[in-house]
Design an enzyme around this catalytic site. Structure first.
Site, mmCIF file in Angstrom:
data_model
loop_
_atom_site.group_PDB
_atom_site.id
_atom_site.type_symbol
_atom_site.label_atom_id
_atom_site.label_comp_id
_atom_site.label_asym_id
_atom_site.label_seq_id
_atom_site.Cartn_x
_atom_site.Cartn_y
_atom_site.Cartn_z
ATOM 1 N N TYR A 49 -7.159 -5.467 -6.468
ATOM 2 C CA TYR A 49 -7.183 -6.471 -5.409
ATOM 3 C C TYR A 49 -6.226 -7.618 -5.664
ATOM 4 C CZ TYR A 49 -11.148 -4.510 -2.933
ATOM 5 O OH TYR A 49 -11.959 -3.706 -2.200
ATOM 6 N N GLU B 228 -14.243 -1.973 10.950
ATOM 7 C CA GLU B 228 -15.425 -1.176 10.589
ATOM 8 C C GLU B 228 -16.665 -1.617 11.371
ATOM 9 O OE1 GLU B 228 -16.094 0.742 6.575
ATOM 10 O OE2 GLU B 228 -17.306 -1.070 6.404
ATOM 11 N N ASP C 156 -6.028 4.471 0.631
ATOM 12 C CA ASP C 156 -6.406 4.221 -0.767
ATOM 13 C C ASP C 156 -7.477 5.201 -1.246
ATOM 14 O OD1 ASP C 156 -8.227 3.063 1.007
ATOM 15 O OD2 ASP C 156 -8.726 1.409 -0.339
ATOM 16 N N TYR D 150 0.815 -1.214 0.000
ATOM 17 C CA TYR D 150 0.000 0.000 0.000
ATOM 18 C C TYR D 150 0.849 1.265 0.000
ATOM 19 C CZ TYR D 150 -4.654 -2.089 0.382
ATOM 20 O OH TYR D 150 -5.830 -2.742 0.130
ATOM 21 N N ASP E 267 -8.042 5.889 5.678
ATOM 22 C CA ASP E 267 -7.495 4.860 4.801
ATOM 23 C C ASP E 267 -6.545 5.566 3.831
ATOM 24 O OD1 ASP E 267 -9.131 2.860 5.808
ATOM 25 O OD2 ASP E 267 -10.011 2.324 3.863
HETATM 26 C C1 2GW Z 1 -5.809 -4.401 3.246
HETATM 27 C C2 2GW Z 1 -6.601 -5.382 2.674
HETATM 28 C C3 2GW Z 1 -6.039 -6.350 1.866
HETATM 29 C C4 2GW Z 1 -4.690 -6.323 1.620
HETATM 30 C C5 2GW Z 1 -3.916 -5.340 2.199
HETATM 31 C C6 2GW Z 1 -4.464 -4.403 3.029
HETATM 32 C C7 2GW Z 1 -3.646 -3.356 3.589
HETATM 33 C C8 2GW Z 1 -4.247 -2.283 4.232
HETATM 34 C C9 2GW Z 1 -2.236 -3.341 3.435
HETATM 35 O O1 2GW Z 1 -1.587 -4.265 2.885
HETATM 36 N N1 2GW Z 1 -1.514 -2.286 3.911
HETATM 37 C C10 2GW Z 1 -2.127 -1.253 4.518
HETATM 38 O O2 2GW Z 1 -1.458 -0.285 4.905
HETATM 39 N N2 2GW Z 1 -3.482 -1.267 4.719
HETATM 40 C C11 2GW Z 1 -4.108 -0.130 5.429
HETATM 41 O O3 2GW Z 1 -5.395 -0.509 5.911
HETATM 42 C C12 2GW Z 1 -4.314 1.032 4.463
HETATM 43 O O4 2GW Z 1 -4.226 2.269 5.156
HETATM 44 C C13 2GW Z 1 -5.720 0.792 3.987
HETATM 45 O O5 2GW Z 1 -6.335 1.929 3.433
HETATM 46 C C14 2GW Z 1 -6.390 0.309 5.275
HETATM 47 C C15 2GW Z 1 -7.685 -0.497 5.096
HETATM 48 O O6 2GW Z 1 -7.512 -1.445 4.067
HETATM 49 P P1 2GW Z 1 -8.283 -1.277 2.688
HETATM 50 O O7 2GW Z 1 -8.281 0.176 2.328
HETATM 51 O O8 2GW Z 1 -7.723 -2.201 1.675
HETATM 52 O O9 2GW Z 1 -9.710 -1.769 3.050
HETATM 53 P P2 2GW Z 1 -11.134 -1.245 2.469
HETATM 54 O O10 2GW Z 1 -10.955 -0.092 1.540
HETATM 55 O O11 2GW Z 1 -11.894 -2.411 1.990
HETATM 56 O O12 2GW Z 1 -11.680 -0.686 3.797
HETATM 57 C C16 2GW Z 1 -12.809 -0.763 4.613
HETATM 58 O O13 2GW Z 1 -12.836 -1.957 5.399
HETATM 59 C C17 2GW Z 1 -11.671 -2.178 6.215
HETATM 60 C C18 2GW Z 1 -11.910 -3.416 7.060
HETATM 61 O O14 2GW Z 1 -12.017 -4.560 6.253
HETATM 62 C C19 2GW Z 1 -11.398 -0.993 7.122
HETATM 63 O O15 2GW Z 1 -12.431 -0.870 8.084
HETATM 64 C C20 2GW Z 1 -11.326 0.274 6.309
HETATM 65 O O16 2GW Z 1 -11.163 1.395 7.166
HETATM 66 C C21 2GW Z 1 -12.604 0.446 5.493
HETATM 67 O O17 2GW Z 1 -12.482 1.597 4.685
HETATM 68 MN MN MN Z 2 -9.791 1.598 1.862
#
Ligand code: 2GW
Ligand code: MN
Length: 296
Positions: free
Chosen positions: A290, A246, A158, A70, A156
């Site tokens: 993804y 979340e 992303d 990320y 987040d």
């Molecule tokens: C996360 C999922 C799959 C693979 C990697 C990661 C990952 C996340 C990573 O390898 N490195 C990392 O720094 N992150 C951090 O966690 C990064 O800041 C990212 O924005 C955050 C949440 O992961 P994300 O953005 O992929 O998940 P979303 O967009 O599906 O987020 C929602 O659901 C999450 C829980 O499943 C959280 O609650 C998040 O806050 C939600 O927006």
């Molecule tokens: Mn996210």
């Protein structure tokens, strides 16, 4: 019917809310049942909020995690866009949490803005990377942020700022309406429905998005500590909430109502398509790859 006596005004005499016009948008809900404002474009005069928070001496800590892939995929764009749009009228300190401090890009920051890098371990499960943010945030509020900032916003990585994200978003406790759920009936909200999890809830007010939450440092510390405790209790009971942190965040905001709610204009997903009630894009979901990001 909404009144201007929001929870925030009653509890902290926040004069900022006297410049909110809850009746200027009649196409959307601008106030919760507990009288917290829901912030939509057109309800406020941006310069009033800039002035009020400058006079009050508000300052903001922004936390963001960039672990593993990320960092390279999102961090630079996130930070550069934030320099263009996030709290431009106030002092801001970024707290970047990463497993690779040496790879954090060198961003040119405006005056009165700073960046601190905090090394964290890289959990092997992505669910843990996301959930363990709660612990890391509460620790850094305790050790650092509470001495330097009045407010904390947690993001987040992303996502990309594309419009003003200003002090009108500041409040004692701030939650965001999830772009995919704000117009759906409650029965479709994806709360945790497993009674064994601490995040279990049958019904709620809204479905909040964990991609942004914030508030005074005290409130965010209380929130992150509570969510971390619930996450750890679930681990001991060998359950995991449906949407990880979340789900716990939604449970917390059900029990502790936010004093301010951000409309999905503050975190929009353009793949939803055109919506007449979304009058400005302040922050957009970045496209996700993804396959490359979630497999190793
Ligand atoms: C996360 C999922 C799959 C693979 C990697 C990661 C990952 C996340 C990573 O390898 N490195 C990392 O720094 N992150 C951090 O966690 C990064 O800041 C990212 O924005 C955050 C949440 O992961 P994300 O953005 O992929 O998940 P979303 O967009 O599906 O987020 C929602 O659901 C999450 C829980 O499943 C959280 O609650 C998040 O806050 C939600 O927006
Ligand atoms: Mn996210």
């Amino acid at each position: 019917k909404c009144t201007l006596e929001s929870v925030e005004m009653l509890t902290s005499g926040n004069s900022a809310d006297s410049s909110l016009d809850l009746w200027s948008r009649n196409d959307v809900q601008t106030c919760t049942s507990w009288k917290a404002p829901i912030i939509w474009e057109g309800m406020f005069t941006p310069s009033h909020y800039d002035q009020i928070h400058r006079n009050k001496g508000s300052s903001v800590a922004l936390t963001v995690f960039a672990v593993g892939r990320y960092l390279d995929a999102y961090l630079e764009t996130f930070l550069n866009s934030s320099e263009q749009h996030f709290m431009s009228s106030l002092p801001v300190t970024y707290y970047v949490f990463t497993d690779s401090p040496e790879l954090v890009p060198n961003i040119k920051l405006a005056p009165n803005r700073h960046l601190k890098v905090i090394e964290v371990e890289r959990h092997t499960r992505w669910q843990d990377i996301s959930m363990m943010r709660m612990k890391a945030i509460s620790d850094v509020i305790e050790s650092d942020i509470r001495h330097h900032a009045t407010h904390v916003f947690c993001f987040d990585v992303d996502q990309v700022f594309t419009g003003r994200f200003g002090p009108e978003a500041l409040g004692d406790s701030v939650a965001l309406l999830h772009a995919h759920y704000y117009h759906l009936p409650r029965m479709l909200f994806t709360y945790d429905h497993n009674p064994k999890s601490k995040a279990f809830m049958k019904t709620g007010d809204f479905y909040y998005h964990a991609a942004i939450f914030g508030g005074s440092w005290r409130s965010v510390k209380a929130l992150t500590e509570a969510c971390y405790r619930s996450i750890m209790a679930d681990k001991e009971n060998e359950v995991e909430a449906l949407w990880h942190d979340e789900s716990h965040l939604n449970k917390y905001f059900w029990l502790h109502k936010p004093s301010r709610v951000l409309s999905p204009e503050y975190c929009w997903d353009t793949s939803i398509g055109y919506r007449s009630d979304i009058q400005v894009y302040r922050l957009l979901w970045a496209p996700k790859d993804y396959y490359n990001l979630r497999t190793s």
